[in-house]
Design an enzyme around this catalytic site. Structure first.
Site, PDB file in Angstrom:
ATOM      1  N   SER A  95      51.216 122.154 -42.365  1.00  0.00           N
ATOM      2  CA  SER A  95      50.622 121.609 -41.145  1.00  0.00           C
ATOM      3  C   SER A  95      49.659 122.579 -40.481  1.00  0.00           C
ATOM      4  CB  SER A  95      51.716 121.262 -40.128  1.00  0.00           C
ATOM      5  OG  SER A  95      52.246 120.020 -40.432  1.00  0.00           O
TER       6      SER A  95
ATOM      7  N   HIS B  66      51.264 120.233 -32.989  1.00  0.00           N
ATOM      8  CA  HIS B  66      52.719 120.206 -33.167  1.00  0.00           C
ATOM      9  C   HIS B  66      53.252 121.533 -33.697  1.00  0.00           C
ATOM     10  CE1 HIS B  66      52.223 119.092 -37.539  1.00  0.00           C
ATOM     11  NE2 HIS B  66      53.392 119.689 -37.643  1.00  0.00           N
TER      12      HIS B  66
ATOM     13  N   ASP C 206      46.606 115.661 -32.665  1.00  0.00           N
ATOM     14  CA  ASP C 206      47.378 116.847 -33.077  1.00  0.00           C
ATOM     15  C   ASP C 206      46.448 118.049 -33.319  1.00  0.00           C
ATOM     16  OD1 ASP C 206      49.549 118.325 -33.845  1.00  0.00           O
ATOM     17  OD2 ASP C 206      49.775 117.366 -35.812  1.00  0.00           O
TER      18      ASP C 206
HETATM   19  N1  ARG Z   1      54.560 117.993 -40.537  1.00  0.00           N
HETATM   20  C1  ARG Z   1      54.396 118.835 -41.697  1.00  0.00           C
HETATM   21  C2  ARG Z   1      54.339 120.293 -41.273  1.00  0.00           C
HETATM   22  O1  ARG Z   1      54.696 120.585 -40.164  1.00  0.00           O
HETATM   23  C3  ARG Z   1      53.237 118.385 -42.525  1.00  0.00           C
HETATM   24  C4  ARG Z   1      53.524 117.125 -43.200  1.00  0.00           C
HETATM   25  C5  ARG Z   1      52.428 116.631 -44.050  1.00  0.00           C
HETATM   26  N2  ARG Z   1      53.025 115.710 -44.950  1.00  0.00           N
HETATM   27  C6  ARG Z   1      52.373 115.059 -45.904  1.00  0.00           C
HETATM   28  N3  ARG Z   1      53.071 114.337 -46.717  1.00  0.00           N
HETATM   29  N4  ARG Z   1      51.088 115.128 -46.018  1.00  0.00           N
HETATM   30  O2  ARG Z   1      54.089 121.182 -42.054  1.00  0.00           O
END
Ligand code: ARG
Length: 249
Positions: free
Chosen positions: A217, A78, A132
């Site tokens: 992420s 992503h 992912d």
């Molecule tokens: N989707 C987020 C990013 O793009 C990461 C989210 C992880 N969240 C969590 N509570 N562990 O950086």
């Protein structure tokens, strides 16, 4: 309209890759929540995945990634899926304890491989990321230690590391942080996320005491120094009852 349209488009696409929602304040606590400052020297294989066109963050950083071979960086699909046709807009920078610092080693990206099974669904307001996983091929080989991948086995805890936000009021954190997170059973995530959680390709970790958050992420969940998961998604950050979800390797 200061930028020409191809540049604007690249910047917007990079921003989309980081997800616009990543910029919105989310939970009461966020980021490598309750982490400690970490030195990049301890994680020589850790890369800040970003783009010189992503102006919102120093080093254009929007994700993390791990060098697994001299020219391969493992990250989340992503993070880079939206620009897979434009690999040249991506750059990985190693060796930064602070994104604002000098002296990191920046390398451009030659190509992007995204797991063909990668897709998104929704859980409440959040994107759920399936399979992912992506691999960036760098334009040149770098002379750094690589990270090994592995499985968590019956470990009870892991370590997360990233440049992500550390609290709602610290949305623009630029320092590397690490935290120890409990590895949660599949049941904890299944009860939080129902069928959005797929134990065959996801791992569940974290608690209100320690979690990853936006801009973490693609970075690693480590067990015994091996990358066993990649920071992927969750409902908010460090919310009670909603652990973090990691791509299972
Ligand atoms: N989707 C987020 C990013 O793009 C990461 C989210 C992880 N969240 C969590 N509570 N562990 O950086």
């Amino acid at each position: 309209m200061a930028l020409s349209s191809p540049l604007r488009r690249a910047a917007l696409t990079a921003a989309a890759a980081a997800s616009v929602s990543a910029l919105l304040p989310v939970a009461s606590a966020s980021a490598v929540v309750h982490g400690r400052e970490a030195s990049a020297a301890r994680y020589p294989w850790l890369g800040a995945v970003g783009s010189p066109f992503f102006f919102l963050r120093p080093a254009g950083q929007f994700c993390g990634g791990a060098l697994t071979a001299p020219d391969k960086v493992l990250t989340a699909a992503h993070c880079v899926g939206a620009v897979r046709g434009l690999p040249g807009v991506l750059r990985v920078t190693f060796g930064l304890s602070d994104l604002r610092g000098k002296g990191g080693e920046a390398v451009d990206v030659k190509s992007v491989w995204v797991d063909p099974r990668y897709h998104e669904t929704k859980f409440k307001s959040e994107d759920v990321e399936h399979h992912d996983v992506a691999v960036l091929t760098l334009k040149r080989r770098v002379n750094r230690p690589t990270a090994a991948t592995g499985r968590p086995g019956d470990a009870r805890a892991g370590e997360v590391v990233g440049w992500g936000t550390t609290s709602e009021s610290d949305l623009f954190n630029t320092r590397l942080h690490a935290a120890t997170v409990p590895l949660r059973g599949n049941a904890a995530c299944a009860s939080a996320y129902g069928t959005s959680f797929d134990a065959s390709d996801m791992l569940c970790a974290g608690s209100p005491k320690a979690d990853t958050c936006q801009f973490d992420s693609g970075g690693p969940l480590l067990v015994n120094g091996r990358v066993v998961g990649l920071t992927s998604w969750a409902y908010g950050c460090a919310r009670p009852g909603y652990p973090g979800v990691y791509s299972r390797l």
